[in-house]
Design an enzyme around this catalytic site. Structure first.
Site, PDB file in Angstrom:
ATOM      1  N   GLU A  43     -11.200   5.898   8.613  1.00 44.71           N
ATOM      2  CA  GLU A  43      -9.907   5.238   8.478  1.00 44.71           C
ATOM      3  C   GLU A  43     -10.055   4.167   7.408  1.00 44.71           C
ATOM      4  O   GLU A  43     -10.935   3.304   7.508  1.00 44.71           O
ATOM      5  CB  GLU A  43      -9.422   4.601   9.783  1.00 44.71           C
ATOM      6  CG  GLU A  43      -8.008   4.041   9.590  1.00 44.71           C
ATOM      7  CD  GLU A  43      -7.442   3.227  10.751  1.00 44.71           C
ATOM      8  OE1 GLU A  43      -6.273   2.856  10.685  1.00 44.71           O
ATOM      9  OE2 GLU A  43      -8.179   2.940  11.700  1.00 44.71           O
ATOM     10  N   ASP A 117      -1.011  -0.944   2.600  1.00 47.67           N
ATOM     11  CA  ASP A 117      -0.254  -1.976   1.881  1.00 47.67           C
ATOM     12  C   ASP A 117       0.598  -1.308   0.798  1.00 47.67           C
ATOM     13  O   ASP A 117       0.104  -0.456   0.054  1.00 47.67           O
ATOM     14  CB  ASP A 117      -1.217  -2.980   1.235  1.00 47.67           C
ATOM     15  CG  ASP A 117      -1.954  -3.814   2.283  1.00 47.67           C
ATOM     16  OD1 ASP A 117      -1.456  -3.900   3.423  1.00 47.67           O
ATOM     17  OD2 ASP A 117      -3.025  -4.358   1.969  1.00 47.67           O
ATOM     18  N   LYS A 121       5.114  -3.524  -6.739  1.00 50.59           N
ATOM     19  CA  LYS A 121       5.307  -3.544  -8.202  1.00 50.59           C
ATOM     20  C   LYS A 121       4.719  -2.292  -8.843  1.00 50.59           C
ATOM     21  O   LYS A 121       3.582  -1.900  -8.514  1.00 50.59           O
ATOM     22  CB  LYS A 121       4.632  -4.775  -8.810  1.00 50.59           C
ATOM     23  CG  LYS A 121       5.319  -6.068  -8.410  1.00 50.59           C
ATOM     24  CD  LYS A 121       4.714  -7.267  -9.111  1.00 50.59           C
ATOM     25  CE  LYS A 121       5.439  -8.515  -8.656  1.00 50.59           C
ATOM     26  NZ  LYS A 121       4.578  -9.662  -8.481  1.00 50.59           N
ATOM     27  N   ASP A 153       5.903   3.209   7.961  1.00 51.21           N
ATOM     28  CA  ASP A 153       7.361   3.086   8.141  1.00 51.21           C
ATOM     29  C   ASP A 153       8.029   2.756   6.803  1.00 51.21           C
ATOM     30  O   ASP A 153       9.247   2.646   6.741  1.00 51.21           O
ATOM     31  CB  ASP A 153       7.684   1.967   9.143  1.00 51.21           C
ATOM     32  CG  ASP A 153       7.330   0.597   8.590  1.00 51.21           C
ATOM     33  OD1 ASP A 153       6.264   0.466   7.960  1.00 51.21           O
ATOM     34  OD2 ASP A 153       8.130  -0.343   8.755  1.00 51.21           O
TER      35      ASP A 153
HETATM   36  N1  SAM Z   1      -4.075   0.337   9.615  1.00 57.43           N
HETATM   37  C1  SAM Z   1      -3.708  -0.852  10.371  1.00 57.43           C
HETATM   38  C2  SAM Z   1      -2.472  -0.604  11.189  1.00 57.43           C
HETATM   39  O1  SAM Z   1      -1.788   0.416  10.950  1.00 57.43           O
HETATM   40  O2  SAM Z   1      -2.201  -1.388  12.097  1.00 57.43           O
HETATM   41  C3  SAM Z   1      -3.536  -2.047   9.422  1.00 57.43           C
HETATM   42  C4  SAM Z   1      -2.426  -1.953   8.432  1.00 57.43           C
HETATM   43  S1  SAM Z   1      -2.402  -3.333   7.283  1.00 57.43           S
HETATM   44  C5  SAM Z   1      -0.785  -3.291   6.634  1.00 57.43           C
HETATM   45  C6  SAM Z   1      -3.335  -2.688   5.914  1.00 57.43           C
HETATM   46  C7  SAM Z   1      -4.814  -2.997   6.020  1.00 57.43           C
HETATM   47  O3  SAM Z   1      -5.482  -2.315   4.965  1.00 57.43           O
HETATM   48  C8  SAM Z   1      -5.140  -4.464   5.863  1.00 57.43           C
HETATM   49  O4  SAM Z   1      -6.012  -4.865   6.904  1.00 57.43           O
HETATM   50  C9  SAM Z   1      -5.813  -4.542   4.493  1.00 57.43           C
HETATM   51  O5  SAM Z   1      -6.762  -5.588   4.398  1.00 57.43           O
HETATM   52  C10 SAM Z   1      -6.441  -3.186   4.379  1.00 57.43           C
HETATM   53  N2  SAM Z   1      -6.648  -2.719   2.985  1.00 57.43           N
HETATM   54  C11 SAM Z   1      -5.713  -2.710   2.023  1.00 57.43           C
HETATM   55  N3  SAM Z   1      -6.218  -2.226   0.870  1.00 57.43           N
HETATM   56  C12 SAM Z   1      -7.516  -1.913   1.125  1.00 57.43           C
HETATM   57  C13 SAM Z   1      -8.576  -1.402   0.336  1.00 57.43           C
HETATM   58  N4  SAM Z   1      -8.403  -1.112  -0.965  1.00 57.43           N
HETATM   59  N5  SAM Z   1      -9.773  -1.202   0.912  1.00 57.43           N
HETATM   60  C14 SAM Z   1      -9.966  -1.522   2.228  1.00 57.43           C
HETATM   61  N6  SAM Z   1      -8.999  -2.028   3.020  1.00 57.43           N
HETATM   62  C15 SAM Z   1      -7.788  -2.230   2.490  1.00 57.43           C
END
Ligand code: SAM
Length: 213
Positions: A43, A117, A121, A153
């Site tokens: 994941e 995330d 942009k 979502d």
């Molecule tokens: N997957 C979880 C959920 O659905 O509840 C967390 C969603 S949160 C919006 C996105 C997570 O992805 C954050 O904890 C962020 O730090 C991590 N993340 C974003 N870009 C990443 C990257 N390039 N490598 C590792 N983690 C990343």
């Protein structure tokens, strides 16, 4: 994901037996790390680890690796693992951009992207985890017929992700724009922290499953 800065989180992670600290040294040897020949699923952007831990509990015959960029977030998963140890999970703190440095060709069976995330942009599109740049990295580490499961979502991000798979050497196996209402796709659904939060606000969840061809 916003969290208070947790003092000493890097130190606590450094001491955890569930975190792999030099994952590049294990490249090509992940089954040895787990001590079995079970398939390995990842994941990416695992957040606090609820989804990964539930999958690991349900499927002891599968190995799971969680990747998270921020130590303050990963720490939450480490704390949960201390309370409920699961032998088939490893955690890595890293930016997934460098994922091909730590896994060999075909070493991974499946990849989960949950509520990634959005990077709204245009100039940041390559940072989105379901972008073509990331798909090319996943392609290198997934075995033949390996799959990616993506849910969110965020409609703009999902439309973008759908466009990225067109003409890209991936086969669309399943898709829904309302996961919780989809009889077939919701069957074994494991909710993530974000999924619970946004679906309780009434947001439908998009999901696709694609396969490497
Ligand atoms: N997957 C979880 C959920 O659905 O509840 C967390 C969603 S949160 C919006 C996105 C997570 O992805 C954050 O904890 C962020 O730090 C991590 N993340 C974003 N870009 C990443 C990257 N390039 N490598 C590792 N983690 C990343």
């Amino acid at each position: 994901m916003r969290l208070r800065n947790v003092t000493g989180s890097r130190e606590m992670i450094a001491e955890s037996e569930y975190v792999v600290h030099e994952p590049e040294l294990i490249k090509g040897k992940w089954q040895e790390e787990f001590g079995n020949e079970n398939p390995i699923r990842l994941e990416i952007g695992m957040g606090k680890g609820r989804f990964l831990m539930e999958l690991a509990r349900r499927n002891p015959q599968i190995n799971y690796i969680g990747i998270e960029k921020y130590s303050t977030v990963l720490l939450r998963a480490v704390q949960k693992m201390e309370q409920d140890p699961l032998p088939n999970i490893r955690l890595i703190r890293m930016d997934a951009e460098y994922i091909t440095d730590i896994f060999s060709e075909g070493e991974i069976d499946r990849i989960y992207l949950n509520f990634s995330d959005p990077w709204p942009k245009d100039r940041h599109a390559a940072r989105r985890l379901p972008s073509r740049q990331f798909l090319a990295r996943y392609d290198q580490i997934l075995k033949k017929d390996g799959m990616i499961e993506f849910k969110t979502d965020n409609t703009e991000l999902f439309v973008f992700a759908e466009e990225e798979i067109e003409d890209s050497g991936w086969k669309l196996l399943q898709i829904t724009h309302d996961l919780h209402a989809d009889e077939e796709m919701r069957k074994d659904n494991v909710m993530t922290e974000y999924e619970e939060r946004f679906s309780s606000m009434g947001n439908p969840i998009h999901k696709y499953i694609i396969q490497k061809i």
